[in-house]
Enzyme design. Structure first.
Site, PDB file in Angstrom:
ATOM      1  N   ASP A   1       0.864  -1.177   0.000  1.00 41.34           N
ATOM      2  CA  ASP A   1       0.000   0.000   0.000  1.00 41.34           C
ATOM      3  C   ASP A   1       0.908   1.237   0.000  1.00 41.34           C
ATOM      4  OD1 ASP A   1      -2.107   1.768   0.058  1.00 41.34           O
ATOM      5  OD2 ASP A   1      -3.197   0.757   1.667  1.00 41.34           O
TER       6      ASP A   1
HETATM    7  C1  BGC Z   1      -5.129   3.218   0.278  1.00 38.74           C
HETATM    8  C2  BGC Z   1      -5.267   2.184  -0.815  1.00 38.74           C
HETATM    9  C3  BGC Z   1      -5.179   2.839  -2.171  1.00 38.74           C
HETATM   10  C4  BGC Z   1      -3.891   3.615  -2.258  1.00 38.74           C
HETATM   11  C5  BGC Z   1      -3.663   4.281  -3.598  1.00 38.74           C
HETATM   12  C6  BGC Z   1      -3.930   4.112   0.067  1.00 38.74           C
HETATM   13  O1  BGC Z   1      -3.939   5.176   0.956  1.00 38.74           O
HETATM   14  O2  BGC Z   1      -5.028   2.573   1.524  1.00 38.74           O
HETATM   15  O3  BGC Z   1      -6.480   1.517  -0.674  1.00 38.74           O
HETATM   16  O4  BGC Z   1      -5.228   1.856  -3.169  1.00 38.74           O
HETATM   17  O5  BGC Z   1      -3.885   4.617  -1.253  1.00 38.74           O
HETATM   18  O6  BGC Z   1      -4.547   5.285  -3.844  1.00 38.74           O
END
Ligand code: BGC
Length: 763
Positions: free
Chosen positions: A282
């Site tokens: 993530d």
């Molecule tokens: C979130 C993810 C997301 C990623 C990219 C993160 O803050 O937890 O779910 O895919 O950002 O946008």
């Protein structure tokens, strides 16, 4: 054509490389193709493939293209048009090995056409509708040059304080698992390599929905049985449906962050489940290993992550910087890097990008003249899916459906809220294209519309909350206050109500209240809006609450005050039209709650399938020395599976084909469903099973199957379910998945509480 060029290129490079084998690049054999390519890659090129970079508006494009051409970036996210992505793919085609880039985005519930939020989709219990939403999203995203989405989000959420409850499919393992598979199939269509498909990357692996206290990014501490039984199956279902990717969760699990968790990533995901796809961290999660307190510095964080099997580093700051030194110092092996590179390349292969790097980017001359063109939207699908996702919670005196001839007052801060309509994670959706409730009702009423509108209240009267919600949107705040004093707004709404036959109040949360990093300590409608509801109630006019929110709310007062309550969640681009369809009876609501609604925060958790206890509370009996809270009614306000219709349904004649079941046999559970009301309508017949005695404690009931059934007024149908030993299996204390002989209760109902029951014995 492109395929041939690429083949030619690899042949030339191969014949020049140290590993010259003079064999044609075996494009049709994935493993051989990738091995062949990897032999030609330098260490820097390999590490470049492991870096996933966010393309923000501020990012210098020229610099990015240089980095790509130098082989230092494997993929990007957040760049979402063909015109933006083509120059980056061109840059990749100028790199030494011409390895294509992939372009990723959070396509969660629609891309340009925004569908209802995932929690709403789950409320439809309609697998065809959910599939349709995912397929449209994939087509639109692919048409905008995207190759992969970070979805579906299948984290089981049993604590509605967690803001990301909105982004998941609810509290139930079986329902979420079913939807997980459907969404993966919808995104990937005929295959992740199809021009109109995008690869699915299921998230957040694992257990993110179980963060302690519902506080985002908090720790997860959970027994193995609970993990295997309740929380892991949805990820597994997505993988079994063919998800090409997995996004790794930000949380820790029993003391080890997922991003550094070799048990999770190696033993469970790859060995036990046989996952062969791409594991993406993530956003910034590798760096966060320092804050978790398991890595002393960036170097150690990168080492832990690559060793754990995190293939790609999202928003990378550490893989590029630290992996070369770690390898040189012998702290990681070449195979650690190679395994990750192999998976990135394999994903690109599976997305069809080696055959055609421009598969989804297409030719410049075919680019849409207007990216935002109406003709690119799928409004009819969005409207149909949205109306299927709404849940009728109350309808006293048949307040709904409304008569179009009635004089209606429409009030509330969410009546004209195009941004909120879309919900959070609204991808490339544009507020200007979403239909508000005001628009939808006005259109439904036509030229003679006598709709009287008054705002009535702001979303919140709490400045701190307002500032928080607008924190990221300084230029154009999302939540805009009406500066007039609260009482002036209320007075105006009351005046509107007094002139009307019926009042519709659009109340609830702004979309930012149910989002990442939006955990709440209260689940009530904000005080400013509750004051409005109280004042409206005092007018004595029939009151319809149209709720917009991304999580269960506690609605004890509203249940008393309102004559009808329609839960519409955040219903997407066509939300206003869809809600109007339901309010005026052009569509008979059929949604059912995919998550329990607690009476209060203190009651959490209220999920229906909790484990049995030694002193259960029995409704109607004194509560002393039983498991309950003495200062409130026991049980949720609205249970899992609950939802009304404009018609009435009855269930009678529940029967089992036998009172015993052999391990290899089948049992038929049937019930007669009758539409005893005056409208045609759909409902969801739900099958629950309770394993009465087991080697470990079992849930009081578990959803095992359901049918969404359409019946004409007066029509009857016998509904059949088949039960086999497989439906009775669970993970025992040794994590062995097996059914145990003994008594089972079978329950069939139109929600999880009001059920008919019969029993049988598994022999
Ligand atoms: C979130 C993810 C997301 C990623 C990219 C993160 O803050 O937890 O779910 O895919 O950002 O946008």
């Amino acid at each position: 054509m492109k395929k041939l060029c690429l083949l030619g290129l690899f042949v030339t490079l191969a014949s020049q490389s140290v590993v010259a084998d003079n064999l044609p690049t075996p494009m049709e054999n994935k493993d051989a193709f990738i091995s062949h390519l990897m032999k030609q890659m330098t260490l820097e090129e390999k590490i470049g493939q492991l870096r996933l970079i966010s393309i923000g508006p501020e990012m210098p494009r020229e610099m990015i293209r240089k980095e790509i051409a130098a082989g230092n970036i494997g993929g990007t996210f957040n760049s979402i048009t063909r015109a933006e992505n083509r120059p980056m793919q061109d840059a990749a085609m100028r790199s030494r090995l011409k390895i294509p880039m992939f372009f990723a985005y959070d396509v969660i519930h629609g891309h340009r056409t925004i569908f209802p939020i995932p929690l709403a989709l789950a409320s439809s219990w309609d697998m065809d509708a959910i599939y349709r939403s995912g397929r449209v999203a994939a087509k639109e995203a692919a048409a905008d040059s995207l190759d992969i989405t970070f979805a579906p989000m299948v984290d089981i959420s049993r604590d509605p304080r967690w803001g990301r409850t909105s982004e998941g499919f609810g509290e139930d393992t079986y329902l979420v698992s079913r939807i997980a598979g459907v969404m993966v199939k919808a995104f990937q269509g005929s295959g992740a390599n199809a021009a109109d498909s995008i690869m699915a990357s299921v998230k957040h692996f694992a257990l993110y929905g179980a963060v302690e206290g519902g506080r985002d990014y908090n720790i997860v501490d959970m027994s193995p049985v609970k993990m295997y039984q309740d929380y892991l199956p949805p990820y597994r279902a997505a993988i079994d449906a063919g998800a090409g990717g997995v996004m790794v969760a930000l949380n820790s699990i029993n003391g080890v962050p997922a991003t550094a968790n070799t048990w999770l990533m190696h033993d469970l995901l790859r060995k036990e489940w046989g996952f062969k796809g791409l594991a993406v961290s993530d956003h910034g999660a590798i760096f966060e290993l320092i804050k978790h307190g398991v890595a002393r510095d960036g170097r150690e964080a990168a080492k832990l992550a690559i060793k754990a099997g995190i293939d790609m580093s999202m928003n990378d700051s550490l893989y590029g910087k630290e992996l070369p030194g770690l390898l040189k110092a012998g702290e990681i092996e070449q195979s650690d890097i190679d395994n990750a590179v192999r998976e990135v390349l394999a994903a690109k292969y599976d997305m069809g990008l080696f055959k055609d790097p421009y598969l989804r980017i297409g030719k410049a001359e075919d680019d849409p003249a207007d990216t935002y063109a109406e003709s690119r939207l799928h409004r009819a699908d969005a409207r149909d899916v949205a109306r299927r996702s709404m849940v009728l919670l109350e309808n006293r005196n048949q307040t709904l459906p409304l008569k179009k001839s009635a004089k209606i007052a429409l009030v509330g801060p969410l009546a004209k809220a195009p941004i909120d309509m879309m919900g959070s994670w609204a991808a490339a959706g544009r507020p200007a294209q979403s239909v508000t409730l005001f628009d939808g009702m006005t259109r439904a009423l036509g030229a003679e519309s006598t709709l009287i509108y008054a705002r009535g209240a702001n979303i919140t009267g709490d400045k701190k909350v307002l500032d928080y919600l607008n924190f990221l949107n300084f230029d154009a705040p999302e939540v805009v206050d009406d500066p007039r004093p609260a009482q002036v707004l209320i007075d105006e709404a009351v005046k509107a109500a007094q002139q009307a036959d019926v009042v519709v109040a659009a109340v609830g949360e702004s979309r930012g209240m149910s989002h990442e990093s939006s955990s709440r300590t209260e689940l009530s409608i904000p005080a400013s809006q509750r004051e409005l509801i109280k004042a409206l109630k005092a007018t004595g006019k029939p009151l319809v609450l149209v709720l917009m929110n991304g999580r269960p709310l506690s609605l004890v007062d509203e249940k008393q005050q309102a004559d009808a309550i329609l839960e519409t969640w955040f219903s997407g681009t066509e939300g206003g039209n869809a809600i109007a369809d339901v309010l005026f009876g052009d569509y008979n609501p059929s949604g059912k709650l995919p998550i329990s609604f607690p009476r209060s925060v203190g009651q959490i958790p209220t999920y229906y399938n909790h484990l049995s206890v030694g002193r259960p509370f029995t409704p109607g009996k004194p509560g002393n020395y039983t498991s309950q809270y003495f200062d409130d009614t026991t049980g949720p306000l609205y249970p899992f599976g609950y939802g009304l219709s404009y018609t009435e349904f009855s269930l009678t004649d529940m029967a089992l084909s036998s009172t015993t079941l052999n391990k290899t046999g089948k049992l038929d559970a049937s019930v007669t469903l009758e539409n005893t009301g005056e409208h045609d309508g759909e409902t969801v017949v739900q099958l629950y099973i309770q394993d009465v005695t087991g080697s470990i404690i079992r849930p009081v009931k578990e959803l095992k199957d359901f049918r969404k059934v359409m019946l004409k007024a007066g029509e009857k149908k016998v509904i059949h379910f088949t039960i086999t030993e497989n439906d009775l299996k669970f993970y025992n204390a040794q994590l062995k998945y097996a059914a145990e002989p003994g008594k089972f209760n079978v329950q069939i109902g139109l929600d999880s509480q009001d059920v008919k029951q019969q029993s049988f014995e598994l022999l």
